[in-house]
Motif scaffolding. Structure first.
Motif, PDB file in Angstrom:
ATOM      1  N   GLY A  76      52.508   7.271 -29.908  1.00 35.86           N
ATOM      2  CA  GLY A  76      51.426   8.187 -29.564  1.00 35.86           C
ATOM      3  C   GLY A  76      50.255   9.184 -30.652  1.00 35.86           C
ATOM      4  O   GLY A  76      49.799   9.337 -30.632  1.00 35.86           O
ATOM      5  N   ARG A  77      51.173   8.577 -31.893  1.00 37.67           N
ATOM      6  CA  ARG A  77      50.595   8.927 -32.975  1.00 37.67           C
ATOM      7  C   ARG A  77      50.459   8.445 -34.258  1.00 37.67           C
ATOM      8  O   ARG A  77      51.813   7.423 -34.585  1.00 37.67           O
ATOM      9  CB  ARG A  77      51.396  10.383 -33.259  1.00 37.67           C
ATOM     10  N   PRO A  78      49.628   8.742 -35.501  1.00 36.64           N
ATOM     11  CA  PRO A  78      49.338   7.905 -36.661  1.00 36.64           C
ATOM     12  C   PRO A  78      50.706   8.830 -37.353  1.00 36.64           C
ATOM     13  O   PRO A  78      50.983   9.286 -36.869  1.00 36.64           O
ATOM     14  CB  PRO A  78      48.401   8.513 -36.816  1.00 36.64           C
ATOM     15  N   VAL A  79      51.510   7.383 -38.072  1.00 38.35           N
ATOM     16  CA  VAL A  79      52.452   6.798 -38.767  1.00 38.35           C
ATOM     17  C   VAL A  79      52.016   7.104 -39.934  1.00 38.35           C
ATOM     18  O   VAL A  79      51.821   6.293 -40.793  1.00 38.35           O
ATOM     19  CB  VAL A  79      53.615   5.995 -37.890  1.00 38.35           C
ATOM     20  N   ALA A  80      52.606   8.450 -40.080  1.00 38.02           N
ATOM     21  CA  ALA A  80      52.524   8.767 -42.427  1.00 38.02           C
ATOM     22  C   ALA A  80      53.589   8.955 -42.828  1.00 38.02           C
ATOM     23  O   ALA A  80      54.030  10.066 -42.267  1.00 38.02           O
ATOM     24  CB  ALA A  80      51.093   9.643 -42.089  1.00 38.02           C
ATOM     25  N   ASP A  81      53.418   9.482 -44.128  1.00 34.29           N
ATOM     26  CA  ASP A  81      54.308  10.210 -44.585  1.00 34.29           C
ATOM     27  C   ASP A  81      53.943  10.121 -46.477  1.00 34.29           C
ATOM     28  O   ASP A  81      52.759   9.713 -46.886  1.00 34.29           O
ATOM     29  CB  ASP A  81      55.553   9.199 -44.505  1.00 34.29           C
ATOM     30  N   LYS A  82      54.115  10.691 -46.814  1.00 30.90           N
ATOM     31  CA  LYS A  82      54.087  11.586 -48.473  1.00 30.90           C
ATOM     32  C   LYS A  82      55.076  11.519 -49.659  1.00 30.90           C
ATOM     33  O   LYS A  82      56.346  11.497 -48.623  1.00 30.90           O
ATOM     34  CB  LYS A  82      53.376  12.933 -48.401  1.00 30.90           C
ATOM     35  N   HIS A  83      54.833  11.151 -50.704  1.00 33.96           N
ATOM     36  CA  HIS A  83      55.991  11.187 -51.436  1.00 33.96           C
ATOM     37  C   HIS A  83      55.198  11.476 -52.521  1.00 33.96           C
ATOM     38  O   HIS A  83      54.677  11.704 -53.652  1.00 33.96           O
ATOM     39  CB  HIS A  83      56.857   9.672 -51.334  1.00 33.96           C
ATOM     40  N   SER A  84      57.411  12.245 -53.165  1.00 32.10           N
ATOM     41  CA  SER A  84      56.533  12.836 -54.710  1.00 32.10           C
ATOM     42  C   SER A  84      57.421  12.120 -55.374  1.00 32.10           C
ATOM     43  O   SER A  84      58.511  11.928 -55.490  1.00 32.10           O
ATOM     44  CB  SER A  84      56.622  14.320 -54.656  1.00 32.10           C
ATOM     45  N   THR A  85      56.526  11.498 -56.831  1.00 32.97           N
ATOM     46  CA  THR A  85      57.461  11.149 -58.030  1.00 32.97           C
ATOM     47  C   THR A  85      59.053  12.258 -58.152  1.00 32.97           C
ATOM     48  O   THR A  85      59.363  11.605 -59.790  1.00 32.97           O
ATOM     49  CB  THR A  85      56.720  10.064 -58.896  1.00 32.97           C
ATOM     50  N   GLY A  86      58.530  13.279 -58.202  1.00 34.21           N
ATOM     51  CA  GLY A  86      59.549  14.355 -58.624  1.00 34.21           C
ATOM     52  C   GLY A  86      59.287  15.421 -59.562  1.00 34.21           C
ATOM     53  O   GLY A  86      58.864  15.038 -61.002  1.00 34.21           O
ATOM     54  N   GLY A  87      59.282  16.880 -59.157  1.00 29.80           N
ATOM     55  CA  GLY A  87      58.923  18.243 -60.147  1.00 29.80           C
ATOM     56  C   GLY A  87      60.133  18.941 -59.817  1.00 29.80           C
ATOM     57  O   GLY A  87      61.057  18.681 -59.822  1.00 29.80           O
ATOM     58  N   VAL A  88      59.645  19.775 -60.813  1.00 34.81           N
ATOM     59  CA  VAL A  88      60.678  21.472 -60.222  1.00 34.81           C
ATOM     60  C   VAL A  88      59.467  22.371 -59.522  1.00 34.81           C
ATOM     61  O   VAL A  88      58.401  22.487 -60.195  1.00 34.81           O
ATOM     62  CB  VAL A  88      60.295  22.357 -61.670  1.00 34.81           C
ATOM     63  N   GLY A  89      60.419  23.014 -58.708  1.00 39.42           N
ATOM     64  CA  GLY A  89      60.022  23.508 -58.111  1.00 39.42           C
ATOM     65  C   GLY A  89      58.779  23.669 -56.867  1.00 39.42           C
ATOM     66  O   GLY A  89      58.334  23.615 -55.992  1.00 39.42           O
ATOM     67  N   ASP A  90      59.109  21.688 -56.798  1.00 34.50           N
ATOM     68  CA  ASP A  90      58.331  20.788 -56.014  1.00 34.50           C
ATOM     69  C   ASP A  90      59.413  20.912 -54.550  1.00 34.50           C
ATOM     70  O   ASP A  90      59.271  19.645 -54.380  1.00 34.50           O
ATOM     71  CB  ASP A  90      58.185  19.712 -55.965  1.00 34.50           C
ATOM     72  N   ASN A  91      58.873  21.700 -53.834  1.00 35.36           N
ATOM     73  CA  ASN A  91      59.348  21.596 -52.298  1.00 35.36           C
ATOM     74  C   ASN A  91      58.198  21.374 -50.748  1.00 35.36           C
ATOM     75  O   ASN A  91      57.771  21.893 -50.223  1.00 35.36           O
ATOM     76  CB  ASN A  91      59.797  22.488 -51.684  1.00 35.36           C
ATOM     77  N   VAL A  92      57.487  20.949 -51.516  1.00 38.75           N
ATOM     78  CA  VAL A  92      55.852  20.269 -50.511  1.00 38.75           C
ATOM     79  C   VAL A  92      56.081  19.620 -49.646  1.00 38.75           C
ATOM     80  O   VAL A  92      55.803  20.052 -48.347  1.00 38.75           O
ATOM     81  CB  VAL A  92      54.723  19.835 -51.771  1.00 38.75           C
ATOM     82  N   SER A  93      57.232  18.943 -49.823  1.00 40.08           N
ATOM     83  CA  SER A  93      57.324  17.899 -48.407  1.00 40.08           C
ATOM     84  C   SER A  93      58.250  18.770 -47.391  1.00 40.08           C
ATOM     85  O   SER A  93      57.874  18.532 -46.101  1.00 40.08           O
ATOM     86  CB  SER A  93      59.087  17.038 -48.733  1.00 40.08           C
ATOM     87  N   LEU A  94      58.206  20.131 -47.556  1.00 37.02           N
ATOM     88  CA  LEU A  94      58.881  20.306 -46.520  1.00 37.02           C
ATOM     89  C   LEU A  94      58.242  21.534 -46.355  1.00 37.02           C
ATOM     90  O   LEU A  94      58.756  21.963 -44.606  1.00 37.02           O
ATOM     91  CB  LEU A  94      60.431  21.908 -46.996  1.00 37.02           C
ATOM     92  N   MET A  95      57.546  21.434 -46.561  1.00 34.60           N
ATOM     93  CA  MET A  95      55.572  22.133 -45.556  1.00 34.60           C
ATOM     94  C   MET A  95      54.961  21.235 -44.878  1.00 34.60           C
ATOM     95  O   MET A  95      54.731  21.357 -44.097  1.00 34.60           O
ATOM     96  CB  MET A  95      55.585  23.386 -46.249  1.00 34.60           C
ATOM     97  N   LEU A  96      54.996  20.284 -46.031  1.00 30.73           N
ATOM     98  CA  LEU A  96      53.701  18.898 -45.776  1.00 30.73           C
ATOM     99  C   LEU A  96      53.855  19.185 -44.737  1.00 30.73           C
ATOM    100  O   LEU A  96      53.211  18.576 -43.458  1.00 30.73           O
ATOM    101  CB  LEU A  96      53.586  18.413 -46.633  1.00 30.73           C
TER     102      LEU A  96
END
Length: 437
Positions: A76-96
């Motif tokens: 019942g929801r669109p299924v989506a995701d994001k992925h980062s190739t990796g960095g330093v201090g990159d905690n975007v996924s935790l909030m996104l």
């Protein structure tokens, strides 16, 4: 029968591998007939000899099909995701993930551990007591359905060939290969049953791709291979010439995440990127028509507290404390020694070797040198000032979290050697450099 060493030899000598050869090697990775030495040799041969776009698609699909592929019928929801190739201090996924879920998306995020100098989302989440990064498929699906998001690692059933090759690449200096990065990322994402995908391709001193042209090559590879495999994909090339968050490590980045979800880190590069990426996902999924509308929706999810609530529910549903977001400091492990890093002169923070910051975290035990290494979740850096900040001599530009005074002294020197201070303010790069669709 195709021998692994013959497949390695053909790639070593610059030949294109057939679907049969790639399938046989991936089956050997999964079944164990390919040794670690052979997997490492294959990865090095690909690094030096490259793969064609068709070979990369075949490798991606073979790795996807080495295990089960999730289905999300009736969610019942669109299924989506994001992925980062990796960095330093990159905690975007935790909030996104919780922000996107609070906006109406289903985000089944299958993440990885740290690679080289970059931090891993799973290592960060394992700072939380009880958090299960490897739930069984039924529990994973239930959490995504009930909460809207779940950030987990690969189970034994999802792209098992990639899980094995991923760990070997980390310790054999073969992380930077574009075909291997593409196949590793996309095999997991395609196995997650996504409808759309957003890629965050880092470029700069703290990224695997330090040249913009290299970043474009990787971004185009990811977009073309994923879209060719049936998952519409957009890539953002983003700046990684300094740590993205004001923390780098594991527990310190989880604390940074909770702080972000509570107060938004207004005006920071981290806020700019998180909101931009959620907005892109909402446009891709058809929930809004414009990026501006998506950003507005994301801001509302953040300011209303819905995103924080969603993160807390996800943590608890996956085994963490029910009141984690209320009292994160009581649950996250703390380093026994903390030390301030004093600015050596007056001026402006003008440049940063972000890779050196990431390696300093690894040296303190916050990352791995070998596959079998345990990670110390306590260590890292917090309260790091952003480039462009005006500083006075002796002012703290970062706080070290270490296991001993000697380790703290070494880490302090590493930070000081990583930054350059100029008399005047520097020209700063935008956090979102380019969009590729």
């Amino acid at each position: 029968m195709l021998l692994p060493q013959e497949i390695i030899r053909r790639k070593r000598d610059g030949h294109s591998l057939s679907e049969r050869e790639i399938g046989a090697f991936v089956a050997g990775l999964t079944g164990g007939s390919v040794s670690e030495a052979q997997a490492a040799a294959f990865a090095m041969a690909v690094l030096f000899r490259d793969m064609s776009r068709n070979e990369t698609i075949l490798l991606t699909l073979a790795m996807r099909d080495s295990g089960s592929v999730l289905k999300w019928d009736g969610i019942g929801r669109p299924v989506a995701d994001k992925h980062s190739t990796g960095g330093v201090g990159d905690n975007v996924s935790l909030m996104l993930a919780p922000i996107a879920a609070a906006c109406g998306l289903a985000v089944p995020m299958i993440s990885g551990r740290g690679l080289g100098h970059t931090g891993g989302t799973l290592d960060k989440l394992q700072s939380i007591p009880g958090y299960d990064i490897a739930p069984d498929p039924l529990r994973f699906a239930q959490v995504v359905g009930d909460v809207g998001c779940a950030i987990v690692g690969q189970t034994a059933d999802l792209a098992p060939a990639d899980r094995r090759l991923y760990a070997i690449r980390d310790v054999t200096a073969t992380v930077e290969s574009v075909p291997l990065i593409t196949a590793s990322i996309l095999s997991k994402k395609l196995a997650a049953g996504l409808q759309t995908l957003l890629m965050d391709v880092k470029v700069g001193t703290g990224a695997f791709m330090q040249d913009i042209n290299e970043a474009r090559i990787l971004a185009r590879s990811l977009v073309e291979v994923a879209t060719g495999a049936g998952v519409p994909t957009v890539a953002l090339i983003t700046d990684m010439n300094e740590p993205l968050a004001d923390a780098a490590g594991n527990a310190v980045e989880v604390m940074n995440c909770v702080d972000f979800l509570k107060c938004g880190k207004a005006g920071s590069r981290l806020e700019t990127l998180v909101l931009a990426e959620v907005a892109e996902m909402l446009v891709q999924s058809g929930l809004v028509e414009t990026v501006a509308a998506g950003e507005s929706m994301a801001r509302t999810a953040l300011s209303s507290g819905r995103a924080l609530e969603t993160f807390g529910r996800m943590v608890h549903a996956l085994g963490g404390p029910a009141d984690f977001c209320d009292r994160p400091e009581t649950y996250l492990p703390k380093a026994p020694v903390m030390a301030e890093v004093p600015a050596p002169a007056d001026g402006y923070l003008a440049a940063c070797d972000a890779r050196a910051i990431g390696l300093a975290v690894v040296d303190m035990g916050g990352g791995r040198r070998q596959v079998s290494d345990a990670v110390d979740h306590r260590v890292g850096f917090s309260d790091m000032l952003a480039l462009g900040s005006a500083v006075t001599k002796g002012q703290s530009i970062a706080r070290v979290h270490a296991t001993s005074r000697d380790e703290a002294d070494i880490a302090t020197k590493a930070v000081l050697s990583s930054y350059r201070i100029d008399a005047g303010p520097p020209a700063l790069s935008p956090v979102v450099v380019e969009r590729i669709a």
